[in-house]
Design a protein around this motif. Sequence first.
Motif, PDB file in Angstrom:
ATOM      1  N   THR A 135     -15.102 -43.877 -53.375  1.00 22.03           N
ATOM      2  CA  THR A 135     -14.758 -42.735 -54.046  1.00 22.03           C
ATOM      3  C   THR A 135     -15.780 -41.281 -53.724  1.00 22.03           C
ATOM      4  O   THR A 135     -17.058 -41.732 -54.125  1.00 22.03           O
ATOM      5  CB  THR A 135     -14.599 -42.881 -55.548  1.00 22.03           C
ATOM      6  N   ILE A 136     -15.178 -40.271 -53.283  1.00 21.11           N
ATOM      7  CA  ILE A 136     -16.030 -39.153 -53.255  1.00 21.11           C
ATOM      8  C   ILE A 136     -16.626 -38.552 -54.464  1.00 21.11           C
ATOM      9  O   ILE A 136     -15.830 -38.373 -55.412  1.00 21.11           O
ATOM     10  CB  ILE A 136     -15.152 -38.040 -52.413  1.00 21.11           C
ATOM     11  N   ALA A 137     -17.846 -38.517 -54.600  1.00 19.32           N
ATOM     12  CA  ALA A 137     -18.464 -38.132 -55.836  1.00 19.32           C
ATOM     13  C   ALA A 137     -18.792 -36.531 -55.752  1.00 19.32           C
ATOM     14  O   ALA A 137     -19.060 -36.087 -56.522  1.00 19.32           O
ATOM     15  CB  ALA A 137     -19.900 -38.924 -55.923  1.00 19.32           C
ATOM     16  N   ALA A 138     -19.234 -36.255 -54.585  1.00 19.21           N
ATOM     17  CA  ALA A 138     -19.630 -34.654 -54.412  1.00 19.21           C
ATOM     18  C   ALA A 138     -19.729 -34.366 -52.851  1.00 19.21           C
ATOM     19  O   ALA A 138     -19.688 -35.323 -51.852  1.00 19.21           O
ATOM     20  CB  ALA A 138     -21.096 -34.405 -54.717  1.00 19.21           C
ATOM     21  N   LEU A 139     -19.423 -33.176 -52.524  1.00 16.86           N
ATOM     22  CA  LEU A 139     -19.499 -32.952 -51.013  1.00 16.86           C
ATOM     23  C   LEU A 139     -20.722 -31.483 -51.279  1.00 16.86           C
ATOM     24  O   LEU A 139     -20.583 -30.546 -51.955  1.00 16.86           O
ATOM     25  CB  LEU A 139     -18.227 -32.041 -50.750  1.00 16.86           C
ATOM     26  N   GLU A 140     -21.211 -31.391 -50.186  1.00 18.30           N
ATOM     27  CA  GLU A 140     -22.432 -30.453 -49.998  1.00 18.30           C
ATOM     28  C   GLU A 140     -22.261 -29.764 -48.640  1.00 18.30           C
ATOM     29  O   GLU A 140     -22.555 -30.315 -47.621  1.00 18.30           O
ATOM     30  CB  GLU A 140     -23.702 -30.891 -50.333  1.00 18.30           C
ATOM     31  N   ARG A 141     -21.783 -28.648 -48.498  1.00 17.73           N
ATOM     32  CA  ARG A 141     -21.636 -27.984 -46.897  1.00 17.73           C
ATOM     33  C   ARG A 141     -22.763 -27.362 -46.693  1.00 17.73           C
ATOM     34  O   ARG A 141     -23.661 -26.680 -47.508  1.00 17.73           O
ATOM     35  CB  ARG A 141     -20.309 -26.952 -47.283  1.00 17.73           C
ATOM     36  N   GLY A 142     -23.380 -27.634 -45.636  1.00 17.66           N
ATOM     37  CA  GLY A 142     -24.618 -26.977 -45.116  1.00 17.66           C
ATOM     38  C   GLY A 142     -24.566 -25.794 -44.319  1.00 17.66           C
ATOM     39  O   GLY A 142     -23.285 -25.346 -44.151  1.00 17.66           O
ATOM     40  N   GLY A 143     -25.582 -25.253 -43.829  1.00 22.61           N
ATOM     41  CA  GLY A 143     -25.452 -24.026 -42.996  1.00 22.61           C
ATOM     42  C   GLY A 143     -25.278 -23.954 -42.073  1.00 22.61           C
ATOM     43  O   GLY A 143     -24.751 -23.102 -41.097  1.00 22.61           O
TER      44      GLY A 143
END
Length: 345
Positions: free
Chosen positions: A287-295
């Motif tokens: 299950t996706i817990a979080a998403l973090e988009r990088g630069g």
Amino acid sequence: MLSVDIAKTFDGFTLDVAFDAPAGITAIFGPSGSGKTSVIRAVAGLLPCERAQVTLSGVELTHLRPCMRKVGYVFQDARLFPHMTVQKNLRYGGSHDEEAVIAVLGLSALLDRSPATLSGGERQRVALGRALMSAPELLLMDEPLSALDAPRKAEVLPYIEALRDQTSIPILYVSHDMGEVARLARNIVVLNKGQVVLSGDMEDVLSDPAAVPFLGVRDAGAVLTGRVVGHADDGLTKIETGAGAVWVPGAVGRAGGTVRVRVPAQDIILSRTQPEGLSALNVLPVTIAALERGGGPGVAVALQAGDSRLLARVTKRSCDGMALQKGDRIFAILKATAIASTDVG
């Protein structure tokens, strides 16, 4: 418990760190020039600081001379006395628990040899033994494997694991090798430009998508702890983890034993549907817990996998094309051959 709070100004660089380290291995990790070696030199009393508060088990060490701190120090190079045998080198450190130290580090066959006849891995084991013979209450290890090639590292790592499992003192382990760190450490302190940017339990820190910019794209990834179920005839080992069963190459560990498996984020593929007909052996519901988009072009995806956590890194294009969102139930795919032997310990 070791508590460290130090500050030191260099020419063009300021070191300002504070952290706690319990019994067991705490890794000090970061790129070259981040202040890792300066930290343990300050803890040992070898580096004068503008601010220094070092407390071990409630005892303030700051005003004690280095020789009074009961600290064992293992350097990058073994620094053995060439004119002494292995046994005399060991005894130069002291005589504490000699038989146990020799046994845990596998040194009995080396005692009468000179340092010049030892391999690099053997020399580092002797250096570690010498530090332990002084009955340290704190052990500092400054990239002890950095000068060794891959086979010699593989030779020494099990001995450090054995030491970790049989000691009750704090160990600060400096390294820039995430494979070593993930395999050995219980806790991690990540430095960047002289500052602590991340710290805490190893599994928590490595599975956090916010850690990717500080660990680096290639070093980012999670750690799974599991039990060895058995070894298959085709050269694979089955490990039951909190995320499910994972197959890894080689005959790893012993049946019933506990192992750690480092899973690099860049080696995980995500799928919205359960795949069929793939060569990859490890397909885990997550299950996706979080998403973090990088630069840059990447997205770090934190995954809850049963009782464990994983970290995947995909492109923004893939993330948008799959319309990935927090809470989505998907599948994480990992080739068994993507897990290096050095990532399992």
